[in-house]
Write a protein that holds these residues in place. Sequence first.
Motif, PDB file in Angstrom:
ATOM      1  N   LEU A  34      -3.678   8.387  -4.950  1.00  0.00           N
ATOM      2  CA  LEU A  34      -2.311   8.609  -5.427  1.00  0.00           C
ATOM      3  C   LEU A  34      -2.115  10.095  -5.678  1.00  0.00           C
ATOM      4  O   LEU A  34      -2.868  10.711  -6.430  1.00  0.00           O
ATOM      5  CB  LEU A  34      -2.060   7.837  -6.724  1.00  0.00           C
ATOM      6  CG  LEU A  34      -2.006   6.314  -6.633  1.00  0.00           C
ATOM      7  CD1 LEU A  34      -1.829   5.720  -8.025  1.00  0.00           C
ATOM      8  CD2 LEU A  34      -0.864   5.874  -5.737  1.00  0.00           C
ATOM      9  N   SER A  35      -1.094  10.660  -5.049  1.00  0.00           N
ATOM     10  CA  SER A  35      -0.786  12.062  -5.281  1.00  0.00           C
ATOM     11  C   SER A  35       0.049  12.200  -6.553  1.00  0.00           C
ATOM     12  O   SER A  35       0.659  11.238  -7.024  1.00  0.00           O
ATOM     13  CB  SER A  35      -0.014  12.644  -4.093  1.00  0.00           C
ATOM     14  OG  SER A  35       1.248  12.016  -3.970  1.00  0.00           O
ATOM     15  N   THR A  42       7.254   7.633  -9.073  1.00  0.00           N
ATOM     16  CA  THR A  42       7.134   6.285  -9.642  1.00  0.00           C
ATOM     17  C   THR A  42       7.733   6.232 -11.039  1.00  0.00           C
ATOM     18  O   THR A  42       8.480   5.301 -11.378  1.00  0.00           O
ATOM     19  CB  THR A  42       5.660   5.861  -9.698  1.00  0.00           C
ATOM     20  OG1 THR A  42       5.109   5.863  -8.376  1.00  0.00           O
ATOM     21  CG2 THR A  42       5.518   4.459 -10.300  1.00  0.00           C
ATOM     22  N   ILE A  43       7.428   7.230 -11.859  1.00  0.00           N
ATOM     23  CA  ILE A  43       7.969   7.284 -13.222  1.00  0.00           C
ATOM     24  C   ILE A  43       9.491   7.328 -13.186  1.00  0.00           C
ATOM     25  O   ILE A  43      10.164   6.582 -13.906  1.00  0.00           O
ATOM     26  CB  ILE A  43       7.399   8.509 -13.966  1.00  0.00           C
ATOM     27  CG1 ILE A  43       5.895   8.349 -14.194  1.00  0.00           C
ATOM     28  CG2 ILE A  43       8.118   8.709 -15.306  1.00  0.00           C
ATOM     29  CD1 ILE A  43       5.231   9.584 -14.768  1.00  0.00           C
ATOM     30  N   LEU A  44      10.045   8.200 -12.340  1.00  0.00           N
ATOM     31  CA  LEU A  44      11.504   8.334 -12.265  1.00  0.00           C
ATOM     32  C   LEU A  44      12.148   7.047 -11.780  1.00  0.00           C
ATOM     33  O   LEU A  44      13.178   6.610 -12.316  1.00  0.00           O
ATOM     34  CB  LEU A  44      11.870   9.492 -11.341  1.00  0.00           C
ATOM     35  CG  LEU A  44      11.439  10.894 -11.808  1.00  0.00           C
ATOM     36  CD1 LEU A  44      11.792  11.938 -10.765  1.00  0.00           C
ATOM     37  CD2 LEU A  44      12.104  11.237 -13.132  1.00  0.00           C
ATOM     38  N   LEU A  45      11.560   6.404 -10.772  1.00  0.00           N
ATOM     39  CA  LEU A  45      12.136   5.167 -10.236  1.00  0.00           C
ATOM     40  C   LEU A  45      12.055   4.025 -11.237  1.00  0.00           C
ATOM     41  O   LEU A  45      12.960   3.190 -11.308  1.00  0.00           O
ATOM     42  CB  LEU A  45      11.430   4.788  -8.928  1.00  0.00           C
ATOM     43  CG  LEU A  45      11.798   5.637  -7.707  1.00  0.00           C
ATOM     44  CD1 LEU A  45      10.884   5.314  -6.532  1.00  0.00           C
ATOM     45  CD2 LEU A  45      13.257   5.425  -7.320  1.00  0.00           C
ATOM     46  N   VAL A  46      10.991   3.986 -12.020  1.00  0.00           N
ATOM     47  CA  VAL A  46      10.876   2.942 -13.041  1.00  0.00           C
ATOM     48  C   VAL A  46      11.941   3.124 -14.114  1.00  0.00           C
ATOM     49  O   VAL A  46      12.552   2.152 -14.583  1.00  0.00           O
ATOM     50  CB  VAL A  46       9.466   2.947 -13.667  1.00  0.00           C
ATOM     51  CG1 VAL A  46       9.414   2.054 -14.922  1.00  0.00           C
ATOM     52  CG2 VAL A  46       8.441   2.462 -12.659  1.00  0.00           C
ATOM     53  N   LEU A  71       6.954   3.689  -1.563  1.00  0.00           N
ATOM     54  CA  LEU A  71       5.945   4.624  -2.086  1.00  0.00           C
ATOM     55  C   LEU A  71       4.543   4.054  -1.966  1.00  0.00           C
ATOM     56  O   LEU A  71       3.580   4.780  -1.714  1.00  0.00           O
ATOM     57  CB  LEU A  71       6.254   4.955  -3.551  1.00  0.00           C
ATOM     58  CG  LEU A  71       7.285   6.047  -3.855  1.00  0.00           C
ATOM     59  CD1 LEU A  71       7.470   6.173  -5.357  1.00  0.00           C
ATOM     60  CD2 LEU A  71       6.878   7.384  -3.259  1.00  0.00           C
ATOM     61  N   TYR A  72       4.444   2.750  -2.139  1.00  0.00           N
ATOM     62  CA  TYR A  72       3.133   2.096  -2.138  1.00  0.00           C
ATOM     63  C   TYR A  72       2.992   1.172  -0.928  1.00  0.00           C
ATOM     64  O   TYR A  72       2.368   0.113  -0.999  1.00  0.00           O
ATOM     65  CB  TYR A  72       2.942   1.311  -3.431  1.00  0.00           C
ATOM     66  CG  TYR A  72       2.913   2.199  -4.646  1.00  0.00           C
ATOM     67  CD1 TYR A  72       1.736   2.819  -5.055  1.00  0.00           C
ATOM     68  CD2 TYR A  72       4.073   2.454  -5.374  1.00  0.00           C
ATOM     69  CE1 TYR A  72       1.709   3.655  -6.161  1.00  0.00           C
ATOM     70  CE2 TYR A  72       4.055   3.293  -6.482  1.00  0.00           C
ATOM     71  CZ  TYR A  72       2.873   3.891  -6.864  1.00  0.00           C
ATOM     72  OH  TYR A  72       2.852   4.722  -7.964  1.00  0.00           O
ATOM     73  N   ILE A  78       2.488  -2.814   4.039  1.00  0.00           N
ATOM     74  CA  ILE A  78       3.818  -2.982   4.644  1.00  0.00           C
ATOM     75  C   ILE A  78       4.285  -1.676   5.304  1.00  0.00           C
ATOM     76  O   ILE A  78       5.488  -1.427   5.411  1.00  0.00           O
ATOM     77  CB  ILE A  78       4.848  -3.441   3.592  1.00  0.00           C
ATOM     78  CG1 ILE A  78       4.917  -2.437   2.421  1.00  0.00           C
ATOM     79  CG2 ILE A  78       4.530  -4.834   3.087  1.00  0.00           C
ATOM     80  CD1 ILE A  78       6.038  -2.737   1.439  1.00  0.00           C
ATOM     81  N   THR A  79       3.340  -0.863   5.727  1.00  0.00           N
ATOM     82  CA  THR A  79       3.717   0.422   6.330  1.00  0.00           C
ATOM     83  C   THR A  79       4.567   0.225   7.590  1.00  0.00           C
ATOM     84  O   THR A  79       5.394   1.081   7.920  1.00  0.00           O
ATOM     85  CB  THR A  79       2.464   1.231   6.693  1.00  0.00           C
ATOM     86  OG1 THR A  79       1.590   0.406   7.503  1.00  0.00           O
ATOM     87  CG2 THR A  79       1.713   1.664   5.439  1.00  0.00           C
ATOM     88  N   HIS A  80       4.371  -0.897   8.292  1.00  0.00           N
ATOM     89  CA  HIS A  80       5.142  -1.140   9.509  1.00  0.00           C
ATOM     90  C   HIS A  80       6.596  -1.504   9.206  1.00  0.00           C
ATOM     91  O   HIS A  80       7.420  -1.573  10.118  1.00  0.00           O
ATOM     92  CB  HIS A  80       4.491  -2.264  10.331  1.00  0.00           C
ATOM     93  CG  HIS A  80       4.391  -3.567   9.595  1.00  0.00           C
ATOM     94  ND1 HIS A  80       3.539  -3.752   8.528  1.00  0.00           N
ATOM     95  CD2 HIS A  80       5.054  -4.748   9.788  1.00  0.00           C
ATOM     96  CE1 HIS A  80       3.664  -4.991   8.084  1.00  0.00           C
ATOM     97  NE2 HIS A  80       4.579  -5.622   8.829  1.00  0.00           N
ATOM     98  N   LEU A  81       6.903  -1.738   7.923  1.00  0.00           N
ATOM     99  CA  LEU A  81       8.269  -2.084   7.540  1.00  0.00           C
ATOM    100  C   LEU A  81       9.069  -0.885   7.039  1.00  0.00           C
ATOM    101  O   LEU A  81      10.267  -1.010   6.789  1.00  0.00           O
ATOM    102  CB  LEU A  81       8.254  -3.167   6.448  1.00  0.00           C
ATOM    103  CG  LEU A  81       7.572  -4.486   6.790  1.00  0.00           C
ATOM    104  CD1 LEU A  81       7.619  -5.417   5.591  1.00  0.00           C
ATOM    105  CD2 LEU A  81       8.218  -5.138   8.003  1.00  0.00           C
ATOM    106  N   VAL A  82       8.396   0.262   6.857  1.00  0.00           N
ATOM    107  CA  VAL A  82       9.034   1.453   6.283  1.00  0.00           C
ATOM    108  C   VAL A  82       9.690   2.263   7.390  1.00  0.00           C
ATOM    109  O   VAL A  82       9.080   2.496   8.454  1.00  0.00           O
ATOM    110  CB  VAL A  82       7.981   2.299   5.543  1.00  0.00           C
ATOM    111  CG1 VAL A  82       8.582   3.603   5.041  1.00  0.00           C
ATOM    112  CG2 VAL A  82       7.352   1.513   4.403  1.00  0.00           C
TER     113      VAL A  82
END
Length: 257
Positions: A34-35, A42-46, A71-72, A78-82
Amino acid sequence: MWRAGKRRFVVGFIFLLGAISILAAKMGWFSYHLSASTIIWTILLVIVLVSCVADLNIFGSVFSLAFLSMLYAGPLGITHLVPWTILLIALLISIGLSIILQPLTHKHYWHQFTKRYRGNWVSYNFTGGDKDEANEDESDGKIIDGDQSHPIVNMKMGSSVRYIHSDDFKQADIYASIGDLKVYFDDAKIQGEAATINLDANMADVELYVPKNWRIVNQIDPFMADVDVTNRSEGIAGPTVTLNGRAKMADVDVYFV
């Protein structure tokens, strides 16, 4: 007396999790790297997600979850769905939930509207008012918008103290977002029998100081918020001041001085 408030607990807890996540990522405790930017997003989206859920904002809630899933995408497989498939799915889910939950959301928004309408809170234009109508200078901690009978206070991301000076106070619109705000009404005089204070507090600590002869009627709609009217004197015969609006992850205190 310890009183951190729900807002501070939730937001503080989210940031603590972010700090722990950064440490764990740097120490290699995660099998998935995780970068720091990923954790910050993640914090902002939560925080956005919590705010949207509080407002029953279906599109905002679903799309916040969609961006979190992107992001995850790696660990979720699910990278093929992004990104377009996920965004299309989020759009369809949002439309579907909006149709299904329309009675609930309609009731919520109508409740908010009618409360503001009864309190004569017709507009959300907190920063309205021309500079020619300025009542005081902001550098002195005074009101800069509206007029003496209808002052407007707008505070974003900071700490501020404002003073209401009025010989014919009728209504105040107060907006506070991410910060601490104190508003003093001890020099405000009500000529009639009633007045209104409209408050929109988002992740903020708001303290209102009002004259002892005011009768406060609290109609604030709280979400994960504390609204407290303290030092209340019984049997007073002063004007009635209705406190309208909403508080999201906020602490609102009313003191009689």
